[in-house]
Motif scaffolding. Structure first.
Motif, PDB file in Angstrom:
ATOM      1  N   LYS A  81       0.823  -1.201   0.000  1.00  0.00           N
ATOM      2  CA  LYS A  81       0.000   0.000   0.000  1.00  0.00           C
ATOM      3  C   LYS A  81       0.862   1.258   0.000  1.00  0.00           C
TER       4      LYS A  81
ATOM      5  N   LYS B 119       1.833   5.059   0.706  1.00  0.00           N
ATOM      6  CA  LYS B 119       1.545   6.023   1.771  1.00  0.00           C
ATOM      7  C   LYS B 119       1.530   7.445   1.209  1.00  0.00           C
TER       8      LYS B 119
ATOM      9  N   LEU C  80      -6.691   7.684   5.403  1.00  0.00           N
ATOM     10  CA  LEU C  80      -6.264   7.448   6.779  1.00  0.00           C
ATOM     11  C   LEU C  80      -4.763   7.704   6.951  1.00  0.00           C
ATOM     12  N   PRO C  81      -4.360   8.971   6.986  1.00  0.00           N
ATOM     13  CA  PRO C  81      -2.932   9.252   7.187  1.00  0.00           C
ATOM     14  C   PRO C  81      -2.535   8.941   8.632  1.00  0.00           C
ATOM     15  N   ILE C  82      -1.254   8.968   8.902  1.00  0.00           N
ATOM     16  CA  ILE C  82      -0.771   8.583  10.233  1.00  0.00           C
ATOM     17  C   ILE C  82      -1.404   9.432  11.325  1.00  0.00           C
TER      18      ILE C  82
ATOM     19  N   GLN D 137      -4.700   7.928  12.062  1.00  0.00           N
ATOM     20  CA  GLN D 137      -4.534   6.623  12.705  1.00  0.00           C
ATOM     21  C   GLN D 137      -4.123   6.781  14.168  1.00  0.00           C
ATOM     22  N   GLN D 138      -3.326   7.813  14.443  1.00  0.00           N
ATOM     23  CA  GLN D 138      -2.911   8.050  15.831  1.00  0.00           C
ATOM     24  C   GLN D 138      -4.084   8.447  16.710  1.00  0.00           C
TER      25      GLN D 138
ATOM     26  N   ALA E  19      -5.996   5.286  17.355  1.00  0.00           N
ATOM     27  CA  ALA E  19      -5.286   4.395  18.282  1.00  0.00           C
ATOM     28  C   ALA E  19      -5.426   4.900  19.713  1.00  0.00           C
TER      29      ALA E  19
ATOM     30  N   VAL F  23      -0.999   1.774  17.654  1.00  0.00           N
ATOM     31  CA  VAL F  23      -1.170   2.360  16.325  1.00  0.00           C
ATOM     32  C   VAL F  23      -0.729   1.354  15.262  1.00  0.00           C
ATOM     33  N   GLU F  24       0.169   0.445  15.609  1.00  0.00           N
ATOM     34  CA  GLU F  24       0.575  -0.589  14.660  1.00  0.00           C
ATOM     35  C   GLU F  24      -0.613  -1.474  14.272  1.00  0.00           C
TER      36      GLU F  24
ATOM     37  N   TYR G  49      -2.567   0.412  11.783  1.00  0.00           N
ATOM     38  CA  TYR G  49      -1.836   0.408  10.514  1.00  0.00           C
ATOM     39  C   TYR G  49      -1.934  -0.952   9.821  1.00  0.00           C
TER      40      TYR G  49
ATOM     41  N   THR H 261      -3.541  -1.529   6.098  1.00  0.00           N
ATOM     42  CA  THR H 261      -2.792  -2.015   4.935  1.00  0.00           C
ATOM     43  C   THR H 261      -3.295  -3.376   4.468  1.00  0.00           C
TER      44      THR H 261
ATOM     45  N   LEU I 119      -4.438   5.120   2.208  1.00  0.00           N
ATOM     46  CA  LEU I 119      -3.468   5.881   2.993  1.00  0.00           C
ATOM     47  C   LEU I 119      -3.067   7.150   2.257  1.00  0.00           C
TER      48      LEU I 119
END
Lengths: 582, 164
Positions: free
Chosen positions: B3, B5, B48-50, B53-54, B57, B64-65, B68, B72, B79
């Motif tokens: 995927k 990013k 869904l950027p980091i 996602q944070q 989470a 957060v993993e 993620y 993915t 992403l």
């Protein structure tokens, strides 16, 4: 109870048992790769396939690790169909596996290699083809991840999650699936606590400690360097396993002999520094209790726990003892007091530590861990790396004589040696603190209430006029439980936290036992018994009675908590909460 | 396929965050809350950027993993942001044999983005899709709701110009 037959043998097991557990009752070991009881029961690797028949229906294939038993079930674990299924599974795993086994760190102790040997699987020619992208992460101070040897069993993921860390997981999908961190960040960039529990749970060579033995050989070969080695308590309780000795064999004497033959100028014991730790930490405890300081006091020996606290509980950092860990106190004492006394420039001293721990590799590089202006400890190697060095030197370890540590940093008390088991630091601290507070001799030095491998142990006692409530946690799951109780207002006086379940004896740097052993033998308790037996056999079992410790305070540190002691033996912590990706 | 990013800075607004926090609050404590929250988050932000996602989470107390890993695994989660004009080129069998790859490559060349990326000005995003059921028009692409069929690579310039 459920009655069934495994390979024709009658077995009775409790309802809810799996076929795997039932087979164990009949002394039949079904191979597994991905399975970890309770925390990774996912039936993913398919190596545990067996044939089962229920209710008289025809035999069919099922995964033994997760399939529940039923009344009248028949199980066959070694049919040609089963064997062929396992062979094919192995071949498919091998088809994407980096098969450079010859010098692999896990060669000889690899669960995949063992199975291939057992089933006569040599290669995967019929399945060979594309290989997934090889990812190699060497960013962290303590470990290496080599995904080309990963079999995607996810045991590391389960171990990491069990530790409440959860920084690794399976990313992407299908052929691209790989173990990594969020947004495929390097391990050094995420809130990994360096505990190494992923490594000891890895079946192959995909995860291993960063090997620092080359630096040790280099230091030993350099004649201008004075090379001192220290060994943590838990090392003597685990090292023998690397040489075929039963789990729970005390090899202190042979370990000392081996280190001396490797050429170290001095073979010392971290335990001596642990006695100093108790002097400082019990003093800190008494001061906080009597002067209304921040309570509970929380121990600081475990660098994995410290890192976890810095990431996730920065508000509790004032509670954490400012004492350096025994490893660091040892190095600091060598490079200050010992260097001055022997007229050696601290720059010319190399302190090597042998630790059951991978986080110690991170700890030696922390800020404020350099009492003499140079790093307190230069190189930290794990129990496994020491074993590798001994094997490389072709020593017949088991035939070595039992030798004694060098003086003076080889004299240690029983209180120090139990540091390696969960509850040990607490017990050692109590032996000293109780005497200091009451002013009376402590007759019975054993505190069985803080022993044992439970993740959380809490007890209350009266010491003089003071009510003392102590908590002991090992593994971050236990630590988190205890810390949440503290935050909810439960009043504790003193808390011991060790990052690894069971304490250092089960550290991420200890010898790796295959999953079949880890699930059937209480490794933590067996290794801990070495330390408790060692303690019981010692003449001196209280840290403050250690003659060397008395002397070094009289000569150098003056008294616990003195200005000098603070300069050399204490450290500081950092709030890392803004580094957490979550 | 791995995927892709986001290559662009996150432009979330406080209103979007407020919406997302309300979604998290509504699902908190539910078993299996992660996927529905991620789906709704994607509706709010488009991807869904980091940063998003944070928030998820933290709100659901999962690593957060884990977020993620899920993002993915399922192709429905993106992403990378979608552009104002969403270009989708069919690379299904019929379109492919009729030269859809050349059409696709021409778009890559003109816009300077790869599949599943968005141009820096946020105008165009590009994706390859599988059969959209318009094989008679092969090779076919869509820009938002507009369908363009029987394409050759040279048609691309003029079509894109209409949107620039």
């Amino acid at each position: 109870m459920i009655n069934l037959k495994v390979n024709g043998i009658d077995v009775s097991v409790p309802e809810g048992s799996t076929v795997l557990e039932a087979a164990r009752q009949a002394n039949i070991e079904i191979p597994t790769l991905c399975y970890m009881k309770e925390i990774n029961a996912i039936g993913a690797c398919r190596i545990c396939m067996v044939e089962i028949s229920e209710g008289g229906r025809p035999f069919r294939m099922a995964t033994a690790c997760v399939y529940p038993v039923s009344e009248g079930m028949e199980v066959k674990t070694n049919t040609i169909k089963v064997i062929n299924s396992r062979k094919n599974t192995l071949k498919m795993i091998l088809s994407t596996h980096n098969r450079s086994c010859l010098s692999c760190v896990r060669s000889g102790n690899c669960e995949l290699q063992t199975l291939c040997q057992e089933y006569g699987v040599e290669d995967a020619a019929e399945f060979d083809g594309a290989m997934p992208e090889a990812l190699f992460d060497t960013s962290a101070a303590h470990m290496v991840r080599d995904n080309s040897k990963c079999i995607l069993c996810r045991r590391c993921v389960a171990a990491c999650k069990q530790q409440q860390v959860g920084v690794i997981g399976a990313n992407d999908r299908g052929f691209d699936t790989h173990i990594g961190s969020a947004f495929d960040n390097d391990l050094a960039k995420v809130d990994c606590i360096s505990c190494g529990q992923c490594i000891v749970n890895c079946p192959t060579g995909a995860l291993h400690e960063k090997d620092n033995t080359a630096e040790v050989y280099e230091a030993l070969a350099d004649e201008s360097k004075y090379v001192v080695v220290q060994t943590a308590p838990a090392v003597r309780a685990g090292l023998g396993e690397e040489f075929g000795l039963p789990i729970g064999t005390d090899v202190e004497g042979k370990m000392v002999a081996a280190l001396r033959r490797l050429g170290f100028d001095k073979v010392f014991d971290t335990d001596t520094a642990a006695d100093i730790t108790i002097m400082e930490e019990s003093n800190e405890l008494i001061e906080r209790v009597t002067n209304g300081g921040v309570l509970p006091l929380i121990t600081s020996c475990s660098p994995g726990w410290i890192k976890y606290c810095e990431y996730h509980y920065p508000e509790l950092l004032p509670n954490v003892s400012s004492c350096k860990s025994p490893q660091q106190m040892f190095g600091a004492t060598i490079k200050t007091w010992f260097a001055e006394k022997n007229n050696i420039d601290p720059k010319d001293i190399v302190v090597v530590s042998v630790m059951p721990c991978t986080a110690k590799k991170f700890e030696i590089g922390r800020d404020d861990e350099s009492a003499a202006g140079v790093a307190d400890v230069d190189i930290s190697i794990t129990t496994r790396e020491l074993a590798r060095m001994i094997k490389r030197m072709h020593m017949n370890f088991n035939a070595l004589p039992d030798e004694q540590f060098d003086s003076p940093l080889g004299e240690a008390t029983g209180a120090a040696v139990i540091f390696g088991a969960t509850g040990g630091v607490m017990e050692a601290a109590l032996r000293t603190a109780v005497e200091k507070i009451t002013g009376e001799e402590l007759k019975d030095v054993d505190f069985p209430v803080v022993r044992g491998t439970d993740p959380v142990k809490v007890t209350e006692m009266k010491v003089g006029d003071i009510n003392v409530k102590v908590g002991v946690a090992s593994g971050i799951t236990g630590a988190k439980e205890l810390l949440e109780r503290v935050k909810a207002g439960e009043e504790f006086t003193f808390i011991e936290i060790m990052g690894c379940p069971g304490g250092c004896v089960n550290g991420g740097g200890q010898p790796i036992q295959p999953t079949s052993v880890r699930q059937t033998v209480d490794i933590k308790a067996k290794r801990a018994s070495v330390l408790y037996n060692n303690d019981a056999a010692k003449a001196i079992r209280k840290s403050h009675e250690n003659p060397f410790v008395k002397a070094v305070y009289a000569e150098y540190f003056e008294k616990p908590g003195s200005h000098k002691a603070h300069e050399v033996l204490h450290t500081t912590y950092v709030d890392r909460s803004n580094e957490v990706i979550m | 396929m791995k995927k892709r990013k986001s290559n662009l800075p996150f432009k979330g607004t406080p209103e979007q965050e407020k919406q997302l926090l309300a979604v998290i609050e509504a699902h908190k404590g539910e078993k299996g809350a992660l996927m529905p929250v991620m789906q709704e988050a994607q509706e709010i932000y488009g991807y869904l950027p980091i940063e998003v996602q944070q928030i998820i989470a933290k709100g659901l107390s999962v690593p957060v993993e884990e977020v993620y890993g899920v993002s993915t695994f399922y192709s429905q989660f993106a992403l990378t942001p979608k552009g104002e004009y969403k270009i989708s080129v069919c690379l299904g069998t019929a379109c492919y044999v009729k030269g859809a790859q050349e059409v696709f490559d021409r778009i890559v060349e003109i816009l300077g983005i790869e599949a599943d990326e968005c141009t820096e000005d946020g105008k165009f995003s590009l994706e390859a899709c599988r059969c959209i059921g318009a094989c008679g028009l092969a090779p076919v692409m869509t820009i938002n709701e507009e369908v363009y069929g029987r394409l050759v690579a040279d048609d691309v310039d003029d079509i894109l110009k209409k949107y620039m």
